[in-house]
Design an enzyme around this catalytic site. Sequence first.
Site, mmCIF file in Angstrom:
data_model
loop_
_atom_site.group_PDB
_atom_site.id
_atom_site.type_symbol
_atom_site.label_atom_id
_atom_site.label_comp_id
_atom_site.label_asym_id
_atom_site.label_seq_id
_atom_site.Cartn_x
_atom_site.Cartn_y
_atom_site.Cartn_z
ATOM 1 N N GLU A 27 17.684 -53.684 102.158
ATOM 2 C CA GLU A 27 17.527 -52.349 102.163
ATOM 3 C C GLU A 27 16.862 -51.599 101.007
ATOM 4 O O GLU A 27 16.412 -50.459 101.197
ATOM 5 C CB GLU A 27 19.142 -51.661 102.397
ATOM 6 C CG GLU A 27 19.737 -52.052 103.859
ATOM 7 C CD GLU A 27 20.239 -53.398 103.863
ATOM 8 O OE1 GLU A 27 20.031 -54.116 103.111
ATOM 9 O OE2 GLU A 27 20.865 -53.705 104.887
ATOM 10 N N ALA A 54 18.819 -52.576 111.226
ATOM 11 C CA ALA A 54 18.876 -51.545 111.851
ATOM 12 C C ALA A 54 17.730 -50.958 112.358
ATOM 13 O O ALA A 54 16.640 -51.132 111.469
ATOM 14 C CB ALA A 54 19.780 -50.308 110.991
ATOM 15 N N GLY A 84 21.036 -54.675 108.812
ATOM 16 C CA GLY A 84 22.241 -54.901 109.871
ATOM 17 C C GLY A 84 22.375 -56.050 110.446
ATOM 18 O O GLY A 84 23.413 -56.186 111.092
ATOM 19 N N GLU A 99 24.411 -57.957 108.361
ATOM 20 C CA GLU A 99 25.669 -57.505 108.402
ATOM 21 C C GLU A 99 26.563 -57.728 109.524
ATOM 22 O O GLU A 99 27.709 -58.094 109.630
ATOM 23 C CB GLU A 99 25.820 -56.233 108.283
ATOM 24 C CG GLU A 99 25.147 -55.869 106.853
ATOM 25 C CD GLU A 99 24.671 -54.321 106.694
ATOM 26 O OE1 GLU A 99 23.883 -53.934 107.390
ATOM 27 O OE2 GLU A 99 25.553 -53.569 105.758
HETATM 28 N N1 CAA Z 1 13.518 -51.528 112.673
HETATM 29 C C1 CAA Z 1 12.491 -51.212 113.741
HETATM 30 N N2 CAA Z 1 11.480 -52.073 114.161
HETATM 31 C C2 CAA Z 1 11.449 -53.185 113.470
HETATM 32 C C3 CAA Z 1 12.487 -53.700 112.451
HETATM 33 C C4 CAA Z 1 13.325 -52.789 112.198
HETATM 34 N N3 CAA Z 1 14.298 -53.151 111.277
HETATM 35 N N4 CAA Z 1 11.836 -54.938 112.195
HETATM 36 C C5 CAA Z 1 10.827 -55.387 112.764
HETATM 37 N N5 CAA Z 1 10.592 -54.163 113.631
HETATM 38 C C6 CAA Z 1 9.368 -54.081 114.709
HETATM 39 C C7 CAA Z 1 7.927 -53.810 113.834
HETATM 40 O O1 CAA Z 1 7.818 -52.593 113.436
HETATM 41 C C8 CAA Z 1 7.081 -54.454 114.568
HETATM 42 O O2 CAA Z 1 6.822 -53.303 115.696
HETATM 43 P P1 CAA Z 1 5.514 -53.026 116.254
HETATM 44 O O3 CAA Z 1 4.920 -54.197 116.820
HETATM 45 O O4 CAA Z 1 5.515 -51.838 117.134
HETATM 46 O O5 CAA Z 1 4.646 -52.364 115.024
HETATM 47 C C9 CAA Z 1 7.816 -55.780 115.446
HETATM 48 O O6 CAA Z 1 9.194 -55.492 115.096
HETATM 49 C C10 CAA Z 1 7.526 -56.891 114.830
HETATM 50 O O7 CAA Z 1 7.574 -56.909 113.328
HETATM 51 P P2 CAA Z 1 6.589 -57.330 112.076
HETATM 52 O O8 CAA Z 1 5.303 -57.007 112.787
HETATM 53 O O9 CAA Z 1 7.010 -56.728 110.901
HETATM 54 O O10 CAA Z 1 6.818 -58.763 112.220
HETATM 55 P P3 CAA Z 1 6.602 -60.043 110.921
HETATM 56 O O11 CAA Z 1 6.609 -61.289 111.266
HETATM 57 O O12 CAA Z 1 5.220 -59.583 110.063
HETATM 58 O O13 CAA Z 1 7.570 -59.330 109.996
HETATM 59 C C11 CAA Z 1 9.900 -59.015 109.153
HETATM 60 C C12 CAA Z 1 8.934 -59.712 110.211
HETATM 61 C C13 CAA Z 1 9.721 -59.607 107.972
HETATM 62 C C14 CAA Z 1 11.394 -59.168 109.634
HETATM 63 C C15 CAA Z 1 9.518 -57.430 109.210
HETATM 64 O O14 CAA Z 1 9.606 -56.915 110.450
HETATM 65 C C16 CAA Z 1 10.552 -56.563 108.351
HETATM 66 O O15 CAA Z 1 10.658 -56.609 107.133
HETATM 67 N N6 CAA Z 1 11.371 -55.889 109.107
HETATM 68 C C17 CAA Z 1 12.251 -54.906 108.340
HETATM 69 C C18 CAA Z 1 13.552 -55.648 107.912
HETATM 70 C C19 CAA Z 1 14.487 -54.660 107.025
HETATM 71 O O16 CAA Z 1 14.010 -53.815 106.167
HETATM 72 N N7 CAA Z 1 15.713 -54.713 107.803
HETATM 73 C C20 CAA Z 1 16.703 -53.847 107.217
HETATM 74 C C21 CAA Z 1 16.492 -52.346 107.919
HETATM 75 S S1 CAA Z 1 17.565 -51.358 107.208
HETATM 76 C C22 CAA Z 1 19.107 -51.519 107.565
HETATM 77 O O17 CAA Z 1 19.541 -52.520 108.316
HETATM 78 C C23 CAA Z 1 20.226 -50.686 107.161
HETATM 79 C C24 CAA Z 1 21.694 -51.072 107.363
HETATM 80 O O18 CAA Z 1 22.252 -51.857 106.858
HETATM 81 C C25 CAA Z 1 22.586 -50.260 108.290
#
Ligand code: CAA
Length: 261
Positions: free
Chosen positions: A136, A68, A113, A116
């Site tokens: 999460e 998400a 998500g 999921e």
């Molecule tokens: N939401 C919004 N933006 C996201 C994102 C997310 N879930 N995941 C990545 N991005 C964005 C980053 O903010 C970044 O944007 P900027 O360049 O503007 O800063 C861009 O995508 C590239 O990401 P990274 O620089 O972080 O890339 P990386 O290769 O260093 O890392 C990653 C990759 C490990 C996937 C890391 O991006 C990450 O941990 N992302 C979040 C993953 C996460 O926590 N997902 C769960 C979300 S909560 C959810 O999904 C709840 C639910 O069940 C409904």
Amino acid sequence: MEYQNLAIKNEDNILVVTLNRPKALNALNKQTMDELAHFFGEDETPKQLAIKGIVVTGAGEKAFVAGADIKEFLGMDAEAGSRLSRRGNDIMFLIERFPKPVIAAVNGFALGGGCELAMACHIRIAGEKARFGQPEVNLGIIPGYGGTQRLIQHVGKGKAMELAMTADMIGAEEAKALGLANHVVPVGEEVNKAKEIINKIAKKAPIAIAKVIECTNAYFTDCVNGFETEINSFGALTGSADFVEGASAFVEKRRAAFKGK
Ligand code: CAA
């Protein structure tokens, strides 16, 4: 609806739906969720008889869907959180119950998500670089789009607990060993493999395929008796023109020409 974050291509009557926000690793923001709801709900095109199935994949080389959109979470209160989770769950059910094969072509990160979404699809093809996880708890929340329930269905209770509590990511081969991914393919071959499977399914009777999906889902649906669903579905299918055609074709030693009736 005009799609902004879904790129949809009809490739030989298979709709390839690409989550298309590569700069945000295809994170599911509200607009994207609205578009998924419309595509799997109100949009008539995917339901046309000629359409064989749907492939869901992510744009870019890095991610299927990284979850998400966390940036939209800031300032969210408990009421808004419940609404978001309920809506997400509803959309995942639309996908899971879609009457044609829906295959996730997981080309990179499938996190939160994104995992999921992949789990709501009927089948998952993992590219060698795919990474699955439910991270999460790192954010102080839990999976909210059905992940706590579907992860158990795919990998069993102990491993589901471990993945959701540690936030560990697993690779494609481990996902396959656990039953989360159906196949592992070389990078770039995810969509092709998904299309190959849909083309195989497209040779079968479409109503029977819809019933396989309905009966399989019935096993996991509270207050629905899966055996009764099977009995009723079997009965309905034996009254279909496609059953007459399928059985006749077998006896006459020819290929069946199903009409979806
Ligand atoms: N939401 C919004 N933006 C996201 C994102 C997310 N879930 N995941 C990545 N991005 C964005 C980053 O903010 C970044 O944007 P900027 O360049 O503007 O800063 C861009 O995508 C590239 O990401 P990274 O620089 O972080 O890339 P990386 O290769 O260093 O890392 C990653 C990759 C490990 C996937 C890391 O991006 C990450 O941990 N992302 C979040 C993953 C996460 O926590 N997902 C769960 C979300 S909560 C959810 O999904 C709840 C639910 O069940 C409904």
